[in-house]
Design an enzyme around this catalytic site. Sequence first.
Site, short mmCIF file in Angstrom:
data_model
loop_
_atom_site.label_atom_id
_atom_site.label_comp_id
_atom_site.label_asym_id
_atom_site.label_seq_id
_atom_site.Cartn_x
_atom_site.Cartn_y
_atom_site.Cartn_z
N HIS A 90 0.82 -1.22 0.00
CA HIS A 90 0.00 0.00 0.00
C HIS A 90 0.85 1.27 0.00
O HIS A 90 0.47 2.30 0.55
CB HIS A 90 -0.96 0.02 1.19
N ASN A 162 -10.23 -3.45 1.04
CA ASN A 162 -9.85 -3.33 -0.37
C ASN A 162 -11.09 -3.12 -1.23
O ASN A 162 -12.22 -3.21 -0.76
CB ASN A 162 -9.14 -4.60 -0.85
#
Length: 522
Positions: A90, A162
């Site tokens: 990320h 997500n």
Amino acid sequence: MATTRLGAFTAPRTLCILTLSTLPLCAFAENLTPGTVTAPNLTRDNGAAVGDNQNSQTAGATGPVLLQDVQLIQKLQRFDRERIPERVVHARGAGAHGSFTAVDGLSDLSVAKVFSTGQVTPVFVRFSSVVHGTHSPETLRDPRGFATKFYTVDGNWDLVGNNFPTFFIRDAIKFPDMVHAFKPDPRTNLDDDSRRFDFFSHVPESTRTLTELYSNAGIPASYREMDGNGVHAYKLINDKQEVHYVKFHWKSLQGLKNLRPGDVAKVQGNDYSHMSNDLVTHIRDGAFPKWDLYVQVIKPADLKTFDFDPLDATKIWPTVAARKVGQMVLNRNPSNVFQETEQVAMAPSNLVTGIEASEDRLLQGRLFSYADTQMHRIGTNHMQVPINAAKVAFSNGNQDGALNSGNTTTGVNYQPSRLMPRNEVPAARATPLALAGSTQQVKIQREQNFKQAGDLYRSFTRSERDDLIASFGGSLASTDAMSKHAILSFLYKADPEYGTGVTKVANGDLALVKTLAANLVD
């Protein structure tokens, strides 16, 4: 003993069968490139042998993960410290401030005040890609992170998820290996699909999420035009201490829009930060993006009624209705991207009274790993950074550490104390969980690895199926024969049309794929 050649390795013929989860691949493996490497035993850093590197230790078949699992803890600790200072995963992201307004108090499910009808809670959201680095193009195929920090009146709650509703693996002990396989080859720093498929050919539970990844949803057109999911099951606790299992879902009010494979080069050539630019521009111009939050709810007694394990993060709950909870609007860009977007520290362990973690094995590992990563990446006192600080008063005995910006004046840095009492709150105690059986280290019993992947494929339009087949097949084409045919058999088991189409693009042997698929059990 007869041997079979496996790429760069020479291994016993029986090892070939065991390694690929009973797939009968040895018959054609002898045609692969020969080698003479003897496989070493897997060990921890202290040299001790590892008995099981695929399953975390749990308290019985359905209980939570045990802290005594030193292999799990060491893998996650080492993995969390692989990058300084960029996030290991990320790393590429964009953030925005906003608010969440509850429209359904969920009083029958939870005492958490963030759900109280009419309650307005400040939020900060960080969107991201998962695998690629800080300055990577946002057109790269990747899951997208959707992490929300709620600054609630009970303390901070982080819903870290997500855009996909499922994940590739169901046990956190596999997470470092999975990310290593996704990352560039350490010898060349170049992406290599064959490394990923080598790993996933051993992980049939990944089939549905790989289908999501290679569909057009793997390249969203913007952060505004994608949904978000908590992925894991959580537990909501009401004022009667009753437990319900829930999954959280963000639904975009802008609609969903993805890039088709033919669009990628054009978009990337014009703007390699197209998703970040889109978010910043729309908020700056007053076109504030919005999402509705929904929950799916099941009772503990219902966990056994599914033909798969509902706490498995590789699964959706296809038959469970969704209930609208509230709406989020993002209305302010960061004033300083580093101080806010990059220093924000999301962790699933940031929970508040009324919301608890479930026994989901992947979530259990993330409870440790994410907070541990933030301590490594930002520091022991990262919760004192303004973007991470709770909006309510906090009081504990935590002491010192680098960059401690607190203003502690008391000499009582312990609890309990009569000199400075800090009251425990009985209502904040974790709910009890009945356990049975012995500690164990085995996979879950209701896997069902392929059915939902087939359902997902059949939900796509004809053009979406064609794009998926072309994208997946193109990536598989250069993969070693054993890994490629193992993956193709997973797809064929999910849906024969799906597997046949990808096999053709990947130049696979359809007869072999059918044979392998026939030996798979869903």
